[in-house]
Design a protein around this motif. Sequence first.
Motif, PDB file in Angstrom:
ATOM      1  N   GLU A   6       0.830  -1.273   0.132  1.00 59.19           N
ATOM      2  CA  GLU A   6      -0.115  -0.033   0.087  1.00 59.19           C
ATOM      3  C   GLU A   6       0.843   1.340  -0.005  1.00 59.19           C
ATOM      4  OE1 GLU A   6      -3.746  -2.203   2.570  1.00 59.19           O
ATOM      5  OE2 GLU A   6      -2.296  -0.806   3.520  1.00 59.19           O
ATOM      6  N   ARG A   7       1.917   1.317   0.661  1.00 59.20           N
ATOM      7  CA  ARG A   7       2.781   2.373   0.835  1.00 59.20           C
ATOM      8  C   ARG A   7       3.524   2.560  -0.483  1.00 59.20           C
ATOM      9  NH1 ARG A   7       6.141   4.907   5.341  1.00 59.20           N
ATOM     10  NH2 ARG A   7       8.016   5.455   4.547  1.00 59.20           N
ATOM     11  N   GLU A   8       4.049   1.659  -1.045  1.00 57.82           N
ATOM     12  CA  GLU A   8       4.503   1.703  -2.451  1.00 57.82           C
ATOM     13  C   GLU A   8       3.614   2.139  -3.710  1.00 57.82           C
ATOM     14  OE1 GLU A   8       7.676   1.572  -5.467  1.00 57.82           O
ATOM     15  OE2 GLU A   8       7.398   1.442  -3.163  1.00 57.82           O
ATOM     16  N   VAL A   9       2.343   1.776  -3.463  1.00 57.21           N
ATOM     17  CA  VAL A   9       1.261   2.516  -4.443  1.00 57.21           C
ATOM     18  C   VAL A   9       1.110   3.816  -4.065  1.00 57.21           C
ATOM     19  CG1 VAL A   9      -1.315   2.240  -5.010  1.00 57.21           C
ATOM     20  CG2 VAL A   9       0.085   0.204  -4.803  1.00 57.21           C
ATOM     21  N   VAL A  10       1.068   4.190  -2.887  1.00 59.17           N
ATOM     22  CA  VAL A  10       1.057   5.623  -2.539  1.00 59.17           C
ATOM     23  C   VAL A  10       2.138   6.471  -2.945  1.00 59.17           C
ATOM     24  CG1 VAL A  10       1.000   7.110  -0.684  1.00 59.17           C
ATOM     25  CG2 VAL A  10      -0.677   5.355  -0.254  1.00 59.17           C
ATOM     26  N   ARG A  11       3.226   5.791  -2.948  1.00 52.13           N
ATOM     27  CA  ARG A  11       4.263   6.502  -3.361  1.00 52.13           C
ATOM     28  C   ARG A  11       4.255   6.872  -4.700  1.00 52.13           C
ATOM     29  NH1 ARG A  11       9.103   5.795  -5.999  1.00 52.13           N
ATOM     30  NH2 ARG A  11       8.601   3.651  -6.198  1.00 52.13           N
TER      31      ARG A  11
ATOM     32  N   ARG B  49      -4.908   0.561  -3.638  1.00 54.12           N
ATOM     33  CA  ARG B  49      -5.047   2.088  -3.688  1.00 54.12           C
ATOM     34  C   ARG B  49      -6.297   2.305  -2.711  1.00 54.12           C
ATOM     35  NH1 ARG B  49      -5.263   6.441  -8.221  1.00 54.12           N
ATOM     36  NH2 ARG B  49      -6.509   8.007  -7.360  1.00 54.12           N
ATOM     37  N   ALA B  50      -7.414   1.680  -2.932  1.00 53.42           N
ATOM     38  CA  ALA B  50      -8.618   1.804  -1.897  1.00 53.42           C
ATOM     39  C   ALA B  50      -8.406   1.364  -0.656  1.00 53.42           C
ATOM     40  CB  ALA B  50      -9.815   0.728  -2.398  1.00 53.42           C
TER      41      ALA B  50
END
Length: 222
Positions: free
Chosen positions: A165-170, A196-197
Amino acid sequence: MEAGIPEGIPGADRPITVVIADDHAVVRDGIRTVLEREDGEFEVLAEAADVPATIRAVREHRPDLLTLDLTMPGGSSLAALPSCFVAHPTLAVAILTMREDPEYARQALRAGARSYVLKEAEPAELLQAFRLAVAGGNYLHPRLGALMAAGEDSPADGDALSEREREVVRLIANGYTNPQIAEQLHVAERTVKTYRARAIEKLGFSSRSEITAYARKLGLVE
């Protein structure tokens, strides 16, 4: 008495009228089920899946209680509360969220919400939070209440997210689209949407700009 508002004390003389606002149908169904088990104590008037629909439902139905997801499409849930209170000044609001963060709880209470409860709550806790809100009291999830009383914040924001999730946010904050993120992470695009959701729900964000600001705060923006 204003037109359109039932007479009597909600929960005593008549059912507590409710609008359920959450962008996930399964959550709305769950809340409705919990309420409908209470032998006529609650009456669900409407459901809403985004912020504009929530405001319309409050204006049309003027419920005693609004159960409100902190993060929904169509804008900021908390920013919508002034419009709701203008439409129905005696409205009681109970926030129902995954966001276990004292600062979000503070913001919600400042915005006029009376209860702040987590989606992990058992039905008995939900009902307690709803009843207290309608009675004019306040309810705060016990862990959040302890943190706020101690003047502490929750763990660092990034700790709330999984590594994926952190990588997707980045990547979102750095301008990548969902297909580009899927290619970067070697996963299906639907998997990216799921991460992302989850991240957006955990962090309480509703827009790319909020995600970017969060990522910049953590030093994730290139």
